[in-house]
Design a protein around this motif. Structure first.
Motif, PDB file in Angstrom:
ATOM      1  N   SER A  45       0.746  -1.308   0.038  1.00 41.55           N
ATOM      2  CA  SER A  45      -0.169   0.106   0.056  1.00 41.55           C
ATOM      3  C   SER A  45       0.999   1.085  -0.095  1.00 41.55           C
ATOM      4  N   TYR A  46       2.192   1.381   0.734  1.00 50.74           N
ATOM      5  CA  TYR A  46       2.980   2.156   0.736  1.00 50.74           C
ATOM      6  C   TYR A  46       3.374   2.795  -0.860  1.00 50.74           C
ATOM      7  N   LEU A  47       3.690   1.717  -1.688  1.00 51.51           N
ATOM      8  CA  LEU A  47       4.257   1.936  -3.046  1.00 51.51           C
ATOM      9  C   LEU A  47       2.981   2.583  -3.739  1.00 51.51           C
ATOM     10  N   ILE A  48       1.799   1.819  -3.492  1.00 51.89           N
ATOM     11  CA  ILE A  48       0.728   2.493  -4.226  1.00 51.89           C
ATOM     12  C   ILE A  48       0.633   3.971  -3.965  1.00 51.89           C
ATOM     13  N   LEU A  49       0.680   4.035  -2.606  1.00 54.73           N
ATOM     14  CA  LEU A  49       0.470   5.382  -2.070  1.00 54.73           C
ATOM     15  C   LEU A  49       1.440   6.723  -2.381  1.00 54.73           C
ATOM     16  N   GLY A  50       2.612   6.353  -2.578  1.00 55.90           N
ATOM     17  CA  GLY A  50       3.755   6.747  -3.163  1.00 55.90           C
ATOM     18  C   GLY A  50       3.453   7.174  -4.831  1.00 55.90           C
ATOM     19  N   TRP A  51       2.859   6.323  -5.470  1.00 59.70           N
ATOM     20  CA  TRP A  51       2.700   6.262  -7.008  1.00 59.70           C
ATOM     21  C   TRP A  51       1.461   7.424  -7.050  1.00 59.70           C
ATOM     22  N   LEU A  52       0.589   7.320  -6.190  1.00 61.28           N
ATOM     23  CA  LEU A  52      -0.598   8.171  -6.165  1.00 61.28           C
ATOM     24  C   LEU A  52      -0.118   9.607  -5.952  1.00 61.28           C
ATOM     25  N   GLY A  85      -6.916   7.578   6.395  1.00 61.53           N
ATOM     26  CA  GLY A  85      -6.968   8.765   5.931  1.00 61.53           C
ATOM     27  C   GLY A  85      -5.749   9.478   4.869  1.00 61.53           C
ATOM     28  N   LEU A  86      -5.285   8.440   4.232  1.00 63.80           N
ATOM     29  CA  LEU A  86      -3.925   8.690   3.305  1.00 63.80           C
ATOM     30  C   LEU A  86      -4.521   8.858   1.907  1.00 63.80           C
ATOM     31  N   VAL A  87      -5.854   8.307   1.512  1.00 63.24           N
ATOM     32  CA  VAL A  87      -6.396   8.528   0.093  1.00 63.24           C
ATOM     33  C   VAL A  87      -7.854   9.303   0.163  1.00 63.24           C
ATOM     34  N   GLU A  88      -7.900   9.964  -0.919  1.00 61.36           N
ATOM     35  CA  GLU A  88      -9.250  10.633  -1.015  1.00 61.36           C
ATOM     36  C   GLU A  88      -9.933  10.307  -2.412  1.00 61.36           C
ATOM     37  N   ARG A  89     -11.053  10.080  -2.487  1.00 60.72           N
ATOM     38  CA  ARG A  89     -11.779   9.789  -3.723  1.00 60.72           C
ATOM     39  C   ARG A  89     -12.802  10.785  -4.123  1.00 60.72           C
ATOM     40  N   THR A  90     -12.738  11.325  -5.198  1.00 63.48           N
ATOM     41  CA  THR A  90     -13.577  12.330  -5.677  1.00 63.48           C
ATOM     42  C   THR A  90     -14.212  12.009  -6.943  1.00 63.48           C
ATOM     43  N   PRO A  91     -15.265  12.774  -7.330  1.00 65.79           N
ATOM     44  CA  PRO A  91     -15.917  12.394  -8.629  1.00 65.79           C
ATOM     45  C   PRO A  91     -15.068  12.752  -9.983  1.00 65.79           C
ATOM     46  N   ASP A  92     -14.899  11.914 -11.079  1.00 69.29           N
ATOM     47  CA  ASP A  92     -14.313  12.229 -12.200  1.00 69.29           C
ATOM     48  C   ASP A  92     -14.905  13.297 -12.992  1.00 69.29           C
ATOM     49  N   PRO A  93     -14.357  14.354 -12.771  1.00 67.67           N
ATOM     50  CA  PRO A  93     -15.278  15.698 -13.833  1.00 67.67           C
ATOM     51  C   PRO A  93     -15.445  15.085 -15.252  1.00 67.67           C
ATOM     52  N   ALA A  98     -17.719   7.909 -12.726  1.00 66.72           N
ATOM     53  CA  ALA A  98     -16.578   7.178 -12.146  1.00 66.72           C
ATOM     54  C   ALA A  98     -15.749   8.335 -11.035  1.00 66.72           C
ATOM     55  N   THR A  99     -14.861   7.430 -10.309  1.00 67.16           N
ATOM     56  CA  THR A  99     -14.105   8.141  -9.443  1.00 67.16           C
ATOM     57  C   THR A  99     -12.646   8.216  -9.596  1.00 67.16           C
ATOM     58  N   LEU A 100     -12.056   9.375  -8.955  1.00 67.67           N
ATOM     59  CA  LEU A 100     -10.668   9.608  -9.105  1.00 67.67           C
ATOM     60  C   LEU A 100      -9.973   9.340  -7.680  1.00 67.67           C
ATOM     61  N   VAL A 101      -8.793   8.836  -7.521  1.00 68.92           N
ATOM     62  CA  VAL A 101      -8.151   8.443  -6.316  1.00 68.92           C
ATOM     63  C   VAL A 101      -7.103   9.255  -6.035  1.00 68.92           C
ATOM     64  N   SER A 102      -6.693   9.915  -4.946  1.00 66.21           N
ATOM     65  CA  SER A 102      -5.406  10.677  -4.779  1.00 66.21           C
ATOM     66  C   SER A 102      -5.014  10.386  -3.515  1.00 66.21           C
ATOM     67  N   ALA A 103      -3.546  10.714  -3.391  1.00 68.05           N
ATOM     68  CA  ALA A 103      -3.190  11.057  -1.955  1.00 68.05           C
ATOM     69  C   ALA A 103      -3.736  12.343  -1.177  1.00 68.05           C
ATOM     70  N   SER A 104      -3.924  12.044  -0.080  1.00 65.86           N
ATOM     71  CA  SER A 104      -4.606  12.943   0.866  1.00 65.86           C
ATOM     72  C   SER A 104      -3.387  13.957   1.094  1.00 65.86           C
ATOM     73  N   ALA A 105      -3.517  15.156   1.512  1.00 68.29           N
ATOM     74  CA  ALA A 105      -2.558  16.217   1.593  1.00 68.29           C
ATOM     75  C   ALA A 105      -1.725  15.745   2.994  1.00 68.29           C
ATOM     76  N   GLU A 106      -2.166  15.118   3.723  1.00 67.60           N
ATOM     77  CA  GLU A 106      -1.600  14.569   4.939  1.00 67.60           C
ATOM     78  C   GLU A 106      -0.446  13.347   4.409  1.00 67.60           C
ATOM     79  N   ALA A 107      -0.930  12.583   3.638  1.00 72.92           N
ATOM     80  CA  ALA A 107      -0.266  11.654   3.033  1.00 72.92           C
ATOM     81  C   ALA A 107       1.122  12.109   2.150  1.00 72.92           C
ATOM     82  N   VAL A 108       0.644  13.199   1.520  1.00 72.90           N
ATOM     83  CA  VAL A 108       1.914  13.829   0.706  1.00 72.90           C
ATOM     84  C   VAL A 108       2.735  14.382   1.606  1.00 72.90           C
TER      85      VAL A 108
END
Length: 149
Positions: A45-52, A85-93, A98-108
């Protein structure tokens, strides 16, 4: 078999042995970095988070493609990352279904701290290497990786 052929086989075997040491060291280092981000974070999961953090926000299908994993496994990992609390999901504009996945500000922020600590540590441990040696090793490692693609 010629002496040259035997020497080449021995050299390839030595590379395999050293890569094995490197892989074991990397697994341990990834686990340590994951725990520095969050005590419940697993290495994969750390590797995925870093990539995100570098490539997000993205659809989950992009992560599946990059990491070569099945959707169910990724879904479980993303759920766990979201619970931490390391990943956030948002609607794909581009597609409201669809949903977009991103690292949270805290994770970054945490990833940046861990990356900085890692680079300082690696630089310290390689302090007896010259810049020329470091650059040559980076070139050789790059050449090795490209040869295996």
């Amino acid at each position: 078999m010629t002496r040259s052929a035997v020497a080449r086989i021995d050299a390839v075997r030595a590379i395999e042995d050293e890569i094995g040491v490197l892989v074991r060291r990397l697994k341990r280092a990834i686990a340590e970095r994951a725990h520095a981000i969050h005590r419940d974070l697993q290495g994969a999961s750390y590797l995925i988070l870093g990539w995100l953090a570098e490539n997000g926000p993205v659809r989950a299908s992009a992560i599946v493609e990059v990491f070569g994993m099945d959707k169910g496994s990724l879904s479980r990992q993303l759920q766990h990352l979201e619970e931490l609390g390391l990943v956030e999901r948002t609607p794909d504009p581009a597609d409201g279904r669809a949903t977009l996945v991103s690292a949270s500000a805290e994770a970054v922020r945490r990833l940046a701290e861990v990356d900085q600590e890692r680079r300082v540590s690696l630089n310290d441990r390689l302090s007896d290497w010259s810049v020329d040696e470091l650059e040559a090793f980076a070139r050789q490692l790059g050449h090795y990786n490209r040869s295996l693609d």
